[in-house]
Write a protein that holds these residues in place. Structure first.
Motif, PDB file in Angstrom:
ATOM      1  N   ASN A  77       0.816  -1.214   0.000  1.00 31.53           N
ATOM      2  CA  ASN A  77       0.000   0.000   0.000  1.00 31.53           C
ATOM      3  C   ASN A  77       0.849   1.263   0.000  1.00 31.53           C
ATOM      4  O   ASN A  77       0.534   2.233  -0.695  1.00 31.53           O
ATOM      5  CB  ASN A  77      -0.935   0.005   1.213  1.00 31.53           C
ATOM      6  N   GLN A  81       0.829   4.110  -2.913  1.00 25.93           N
ATOM      7  CA  GLN A  81       0.637   5.532  -2.629  1.00 25.93           C
ATOM      8  C   GLN A  81       1.794   6.365  -3.173  1.00 25.93           C
ATOM      9  O   GLN A  81       1.592   7.475  -3.686  1.00 25.93           O
ATOM     10  CB  GLN A  81       0.511   5.741  -1.118  1.00 25.93           C
ATOM     11  N   LEU A  96      -8.401  -1.947   3.754  1.00 21.70           N
ATOM     12  CA  LEU A  96      -7.983  -0.757   3.015  1.00 21.70           C
ATOM     13  C   LEU A  96      -8.513   0.509   3.681  1.00 21.70           C
ATOM     14  O   LEU A  96      -7.787   1.505   3.821  1.00 21.70           O
ATOM     15  CB  LEU A  96      -8.469  -0.835   1.564  1.00 21.70           C
ATOM     16  N   ASN A 100      -6.112   3.443   5.118  1.00 20.50           N
ATOM     17  CA  ASN A 100      -6.195   4.840   4.694  1.00 20.50           C
ATOM     18  C   ASN A 100      -6.342   5.770   5.885  1.00 20.50           C
ATOM     19  O   ASN A 100      -5.702   6.826   5.957  1.00 20.50           O
ATOM     20  CB  ASN A 100      -7.390   5.033   3.753  1.00 20.50           C
ATOM     21  N   THR A 105      -3.252   7.579   3.613  1.00 22.02           N
ATOM     22  CA  THR A 105      -3.168   7.271   2.188  1.00 22.02           C
ATOM     23  C   THR A 105      -4.509   7.521   1.516  1.00 22.02           C
ATOM     24  O   THR A 105      -5.538   7.719   2.173  1.00 22.02           O
ATOM     25  CB  THR A 105      -2.740   5.806   1.982  1.00 22.02           C
ATOM     26  N   LEU A 107      -6.141   5.526  -1.190  1.00 20.89           N
ATOM     27  CA  LEU A 107      -6.269   4.373  -2.071  1.00 20.89           C
ATOM     28  C   LEU A 107      -7.729   3.941  -2.124  1.00 20.89           C
ATOM     29  O   LEU A 107      -8.461   4.044  -1.136  1.00 20.89           O
ATOM     30  CB  LEU A 107      -5.387   3.222  -1.571  1.00 20.89           C
TER      31      LEU A 107
END
Length: 276
Positions: A77, A81, A96, A100, A105, A107
């Motif tokens: 990940n 990014q 996910l 984040n 991040t 994504l």
């Protein structure tokens, strides 16, 4: 297929070593449609599914695919990014979302690819309901997978969780623990190696298969596919969802050909998701 996986695993250490360098000169997120799509993945099943696509379907679809394998859940990940990858395939959407939020991040999921059911494994018992009083159960240490593991144990009445416990459930959410189980939090990759030291371990599918465990044959409790939110997803950096290369891969991942490969290769240990 398994021999190909062995060869791919040999490149993992080099991949990890080069990740930071690649971030500075990566393939270029959102590049031209004819550029190589660089996809990060864990070896099993993601790496094997992508290798099947690379060897059998990508050329006809006009897709140039490069696969880079990783052994953990964080670097794919961060590499995505930072631009070292164009996409990755290995995680579920709850993980996910949590990543984040924790890492800042940006994504996003593109498509559900397949479901790798989480399982409980043990060398001490063949029935999760017969764990000894005070037994130690190893669970993943990351928030989402720990919650998933506890919910799996709760599905058999081994523990009871608060009714409002979500995907981030923790031992603090346990309202009943009749066997007085102790929970040992470990990095997901370490869980298979813990089986000699604990009564049971709740192990993610890819790490179980990597360790030679068969989810359908060796797990003493396996997740059901019904209403399961933990399908593995193809993920990209926000803004790249409509990259033509990404859309091609998304279509291939949900194609009948890939569904048949998953059914034949994994015999129920991994379940396909198709567009139809």
């Amino acid at each position: 297929m398994r021999t190909r996986r062995t060869a791919l695993l040999a490149t993992t250490a080099l991949t990890l070593t080069l990740t930071l360098g690649l971030a500075a000169c990566g393939s270029g997120s959102g590049g031209d449609a004819d550029d190589t799509l660089v996809v990060g993945a864990t070896a099993v099943p993601a790496g094997e599914v992508l290798t099947y696509i690379q060897d059998n379907l990508a050329e006809d679809a006009g897709l140039e695919l490069e696969i880079r394998e990783f052994t953990d859940y964080v670097v794919p990940n961060t590499a995505l990014q930072e631009g070292a990858l164009d996409a990755n395939l290995y995680q579920n959407e709850p993980y996910l979302d949590d990543f984040n939020q924790a890492k800042g991040t940006d994504l996003v999921p593109v498509v559900d690819a397949y479901l790798p059911p989480m399982g409980v494994y043990s060398k001490k018992t063949d029935d999760v309901t017969k764990l000894a009083d005070g037994a130690t159960v190893a669970v993943p240490s990351d928030t989402t997978n720990e919650g998933r593991a506890l919910k799996l144990l709760a599905s058999k009445g081994v523990i009871t969780l608060r009714k409002d416990a979500g995907t981030d459930a923790s031992p603090a959410d346990i309202t009943a623990n009749p066997k007085n189980l102790e929970f040992k939090e470990l990095e997901p990759a370490q869980l298979p190696r813990s089986l000699d030291d604990v009564a049971a371990a709740v192990i993610n599918n890819n790490y179980a298969q990597d360790a030679g465990l068969s989810p359908t044959e060796d797990a003493i409790l396996l997740e059901s596919a019904k209403d399961n939110p933990y399908a593995n997803i193809l993920a990209v950096k926000r803004g790249d969802e409509d990259d033509p290369r990404v859309r091609k891969l998304a279509d291939l991942l949900t194609s009948p050909e890939v569904a048949k490969f998953i059914e034949d290769e994994y015999q129920g240990s991994v379940l396909p998701v198709t567009s139809g």
